[in-house]
Design an enzyme around this catalytic site. Structure first.
Site, PDB file in Angstrom:
ATOM      1  CE  LYS A   1       1.428   8.358   6.988  1.00 35.45           C
ATOM      2  NZ  LYS A   1       1.372   8.077   5.522  1.00 35.45           N
TER       3      LYS A   1
ATOM      4  N   GLY B   1      -1.380   8.424   1.522  1.00 42.18           N
ATOM      5  CA  GLY B   1      -0.589   7.497   2.315  1.00 42.18           C
ATOM      6  C   GLY B   1       0.679   7.116   1.611  1.00 42.18           C
ATOM      7  CG  ASP B   2       1.873   3.691   1.252  1.00 39.53           C
ATOM      8  OD1 ASP B   2       1.861   3.252   2.384  1.00 39.53           O
ATOM      9  OD2 ASP B   2       1.021   3.153   0.295  1.00 39.53           O
TER      10      ASP B   2
ATOM     11  CD  GLN C   1      -4.416   5.321   7.737  1.00 40.61           C
ATOM     12  OE1 GLN C   1      -5.106   5.531   8.642  1.00 40.61           O
ATOM     13  NE2 GLN C   1      -3.811   4.359   7.781  1.00 40.61           N
TER      14      GLN C   1
ATOM     15  N   GLY D   1       1.892  -5.791   0.706  1.00 39.55           N
ATOM     16  CA  GLY D   1       2.770  -6.214  -0.310  1.00 39.55           C
ATOM     17  C   GLY D   1       2.094  -5.783  -1.787  1.00 39.55           C
TER      18      GLY D   1
ATOM     19  CB  VAL E   1      18.197  12.206  -1.391  1.00 39.07           C
ATOM     20  CG1 VAL E   1      17.770  13.655  -1.898  1.00 39.07           C
ATOM     21  CG2 VAL E   1      19.197  12.345  -0.312  1.00 39.07           C
TER      22      VAL E   1
ATOM     23  CE  LYS F   1      14.940   9.642   5.533  1.00 38.30           C
ATOM     24  NZ  LYS F   1      15.836   9.669   4.479  1.00 38.30           N
TER      25      LYS F   1
ATOM     26  CB  ALA G   1      -0.416   2.552   9.610  1.00 37.50           C
ATOM     27  N   GLY G   2       1.852   1.090   7.539  1.00 35.90           N
ATOM     28  CA  GLY G   2       2.884   0.448   7.486  1.00 35.90           C
ATOM     29  C   GLY G   2       4.017   1.473   7.259  1.00 35.90           C
ATOM     30  CG  HIS G   3       4.071   4.453   9.573  1.00 37.17           C
ATOM     31  ND1 HIS G   3       3.469   5.308  10.456  1.00 37.17           N
ATOM     32  CD2 HIS G   3       3.217   4.487   8.381  1.00 37.17           C
ATOM     33  CE1 HIS G   3       2.408   5.979   9.845  1.00 37.17           C
ATOM     34  NE2 HIS G   3       2.174   5.413   8.734  1.00 37.17           N
TER      35      HIS G   3
ATOM     36  NE  ARG H   1     -24.341   5.715  19.809  1.00 35.36           N
ATOM     37  CZ  ARG H   1     -25.699   6.436  19.750  1.00 35.36           C
ATOM     38  NH1 ARG H   1     -25.799   7.423  20.514  1.00 35.36           N
ATOM     39  NH2 ARG H   1     -26.449   6.204  18.800  1.00 35.36           N
TER      40      ARG H   1
ATOM     41  CB  THR I   1       0.041  -2.992   5.454  1.00 35.19           C
ATOM     42  OG1 THR I   1       0.669  -1.848   6.291  1.00 35.19           O
ATOM     43  CG2 THR I   1      -0.904  -3.664   6.221  1.00 35.19           C
TER      44      THR I   1
HETATM   45  P1  IMO Z   1      -0.040   4.546   5.676  1.00 38.20           P
HETATM   46  O1  IMO Z   1      -0.076   4.966   7.245  1.00 38.20           O
HETATM   47  C1  IMO Z   1      -1.790   3.748   1.997  1.00 38.20           C
HETATM   48  C2  IMO Z   1      -6.051   2.558   1.813  1.00 38.20           C
HETATM   49  C3  IMO Z   1      -6.287   1.270   1.299  1.00 38.20           C
HETATM   50  C4  IMO Z   1      -7.649   1.550   0.960  1.00 38.20           C
HETATM   51  C5  IMO Z   1      -8.133   2.668   1.742  1.00 38.20           C
HETATM   52  C6  IMO Z   1      -9.117   1.835   2.796  1.00 38.20           C
HETATM   53  O2  IMO Z   1       1.190   3.480   5.774  1.00 38.20           O
HETATM   54  O3  IMO Z   1       0.163   5.747   4.834  1.00 38.20           O
HETATM   55  P2  IMO Z   1      -8.527   0.644   4.840  1.00 38.20           P
HETATM   56  O4  IMO Z   1      -8.020  -0.954   5.207  1.00 38.20           O
HETATM   57  O5  IMO Z   1      -7.939   1.804   5.882  1.00 38.20           O
HETATM   58  O6  IMO Z   1      -9.995   0.564   5.450  1.00 38.20           O
HETATM   59  O7  IMO Z   1      -8.572   0.817   3.350  1.00 38.20           O
HETATM   60  O8  IMO Z   1      -7.452   3.065   2.203  1.00 38.20           O
HETATM   61  N1  IMO Z   1      -4.806   2.697   3.025  1.00 38.20           N
HETATM   62  C7  IMO Z   1      -3.496   3.085   2.714  1.00 38.20           C
HETATM   63  N2  IMO Z   1      -2.869   3.423   1.829  1.00 38.20           N
HETATM   64  N3  IMO Z   1      -1.047   3.838   3.197  1.00 38.20           N
HETATM   65  C8  IMO Z   1      -1.603   3.746   4.440  1.00 38.20           C
HETATM   66  O9  IMO Z   1      -1.274   3.788   5.530  1.00 38.20           O
HETATM   67  C9  IMO Z   1      -3.103   3.019   4.035  1.00 38.20           C
HETATM   68  N4  IMO Z   1      -4.053   2.899   5.025  1.00 38.20           N
HETATM   69  C10 IMO Z   1      -5.299   2.616   4.167  1.00 38.20           C
HETATM   70  O10 IMO Z   1      -5.331   0.657   0.479  1.00 38.20           O
HETATM   71  O11 IMO Z   1      -7.522   1.986  -0.467  1.00 38.20           O
HETATM   72 MG    MG Z   2       0.967   2.008   3.913  1.00 44.28          MG
END
Ligand code: IMO
Ligand code: MG
Length: 435
Positions: A16, A12-13, A226, A308, A420, A18, A39-41, A145, A306
């Protein structure tokens, strides 16, 4: 055929937001198919009416929705928190200075106020160090369900009844939880239904929209949340999220046949980061980890969009990336944050692991084995120039080119986009088909 997938290739992070936003410049539709407010995009964009740059932090809406020509779709595979969606839509319309074209699948499940409470009670929030947004419990309800879906918001009586039943069940299970016992079904249902007024008209059968777009050869971008190593099945279980951020997630999370997807863009950082608990072989716990993370003074430093939280950082792991490529069959890679490596004398890249004295070339998807793996590195020479001024491949220092080529040769996947810097312009397109 017009379907393009943009998928996280690490934990994750990866950036995606951008990349998906860049790919959406000439897309008609942009689709999220998994996850929710975990998610935090972040997208940095040039404002139309002014020369300054804007920034938008997406959590639920796909980042293509920032373009007026691009319809945003929140697919059935997502879990949607209604208050967050209402707020994000307001922000988006403010940024667009006009109405947003966003639709929500009637089959998408809702994250309701009791889900984060349950997550805390059950211990996932602390043991797995989740985002504590209620993601796991919402998907649990879906699979059991008893989930409540976006479509239920269109039938207030049905919604109220389901909410009452679910809340009663949870209160009976956890009678000593004060925050849970304080929730009252009727006023809660009213509050949610009132928040949903803002997006009720957007709740539809999104498969109709998607198929219309695909069948008329429109460009449709699927934006994964993720990454491969957080996928519920293919990630480092149980240190994963509860949905599929890999290629298969698109089929079941949007209602689209894999037949339609012709480009699969894997997004990877030039190093590796992970937020939350779980094994991470190339993690650097000392000064190098801090160097890669940054101090937090810059907006591109490695702190969660998301939550910090500071991200754990380390070298690029080609064992893990090779695995992500096996699962997703990337047609190309977008390599992000290459600029962060500027100024290092040497750059390490893991190409194998050592496990119980043996050399391991295949990524072990078992978290307990992975925890005991020690990375075996190849060391590449670094470069000193600031890459943010580079506009083309030729502008890049020789050793940066070498780094990219090393990766391409190892993975046997071409890098088509190099990022870059954070802004739209800080991008080098390496492949004609990306334009
Ligand atoms: P984006 O889309 C990075 C991580 C959490 C935790 C695990 C489970 O921004 O890439 P959850 O709340 O989903 O049940 O947490 O997954 N996690 C992420 N790490 N980027 C994300 O999203 C994430 N979404 C969940 O930190 O370890
Ligand atoms: Mg994230």
């Amino acid at each position: 055929m017009p379907g393009i997938a943009v998928l996280g290739a690490q934990w994750g992070d990866e950036g995606k937001g951008k990349i998906a936003h860049l790919i959406c410049r000439d897309a008609e539709m942009s689709v999220r198919f998994n996850g929710g407010t975990n998610a935090g995009h972040t997208v940095v964009f040039s404002k139309v009416k002014a020369s300054e740059q804007g920034e938008f932090k997406f959590h639920l809406i796909p980042s293509g929705a920032l373009y007026p020509q691009c319809t945003g779709v929140l697919g059935n595979g997502m879990v949607i928190e209604p208050f967050s969606l209402a707020e994000e839509l307001i922000q988006l319309e403010r940024t667009l200075e006009g109405p947003a074209r966003v639709y929500v699948s009637q089959n998408a499940h809702l994250i309701l106020p009791y889900h984060p409470i349950v997550e805390k009670i059950e211990g996932a929030a602390s043991e797995l160090d989740t985002t504590a947004k209620g993601i796991g419990p919402a998907y649990q309800d879906k699979v059991a369900r008893r989930g409540i879906r976006a479509g239920d918001l269109l039938e207030p009586k049905r919604f109220q009844e389901k909410l009452r039943r679910n809340l009663e069940r949870l209160q009976a299970l956890h009678p000593s939880s004060r925050p849970l016992m304080e929730l009252k079904a009727e006023p809660l249902a009213e509050k949610i239904l009132s928040a949903a007024q803002g997006f009720k008209k957007r709740i539809v059968d999104t498969t109709v929209l998607l198929h219309e777009a695909l069948a008329t050869d429109q460009r449709v971008v699927f934006e994964g949340a993720q990454g491969c190593l957080l996928d519920i099945d293919f990630g480092t279980y149980p240190y994963v999220t509860s949905s599929h951020g890999t290629i298969g997630g698109i089929g079941v999370g949007a209602g689209v046949s894999p037949r339609w997807i012709t480009r699969v863009i894997g997004v990877a950082k030039a190093f590796t980061s992970r937020v939350g608990a779980g094994p991470f072989p190339t993690e650097e716990r000392g000064p190098m980890g801090e160097r890669l993370r940054g101090s937090g003074a810059n907006p591109w430093d490695e702190f969660g969009t998301t939550t910090g939280r500071p991200r754990r950082c380390g070298w690029l792991d080609l064992v893990a990336l090779t695995y992500a490529n096996r699962i997703n069959s990337f047609t190309e890679l977008a390599l992000v944050k290459l600029d962060v490596l500027s100024g290092l004398n040497e750059i390490k890249v893991a190409t194998a692991y050592r496990y119980q004295g043996q050399r391991l070339e295949d990524f072990p998807p078992d978290a307990e084995i992975l925890r005991e793996c020690e990375p075996l590195y190849e060391v590449l020479p670094g470069w000193s120039q600031d890459l943010r001024r580079c506009c083309s491949w030729e502008d890049l220092p020789r050793n940066a080119q070498r780094y990219v080529r090393f990766l391409e040769e190892h993975l046997e996947v071409p890098v088509s986009i190099l990022s870059v810097g954070r802004a739209f312009e800080d991008t080098i397109w390496l492949d004609q088909k990306s334009h």
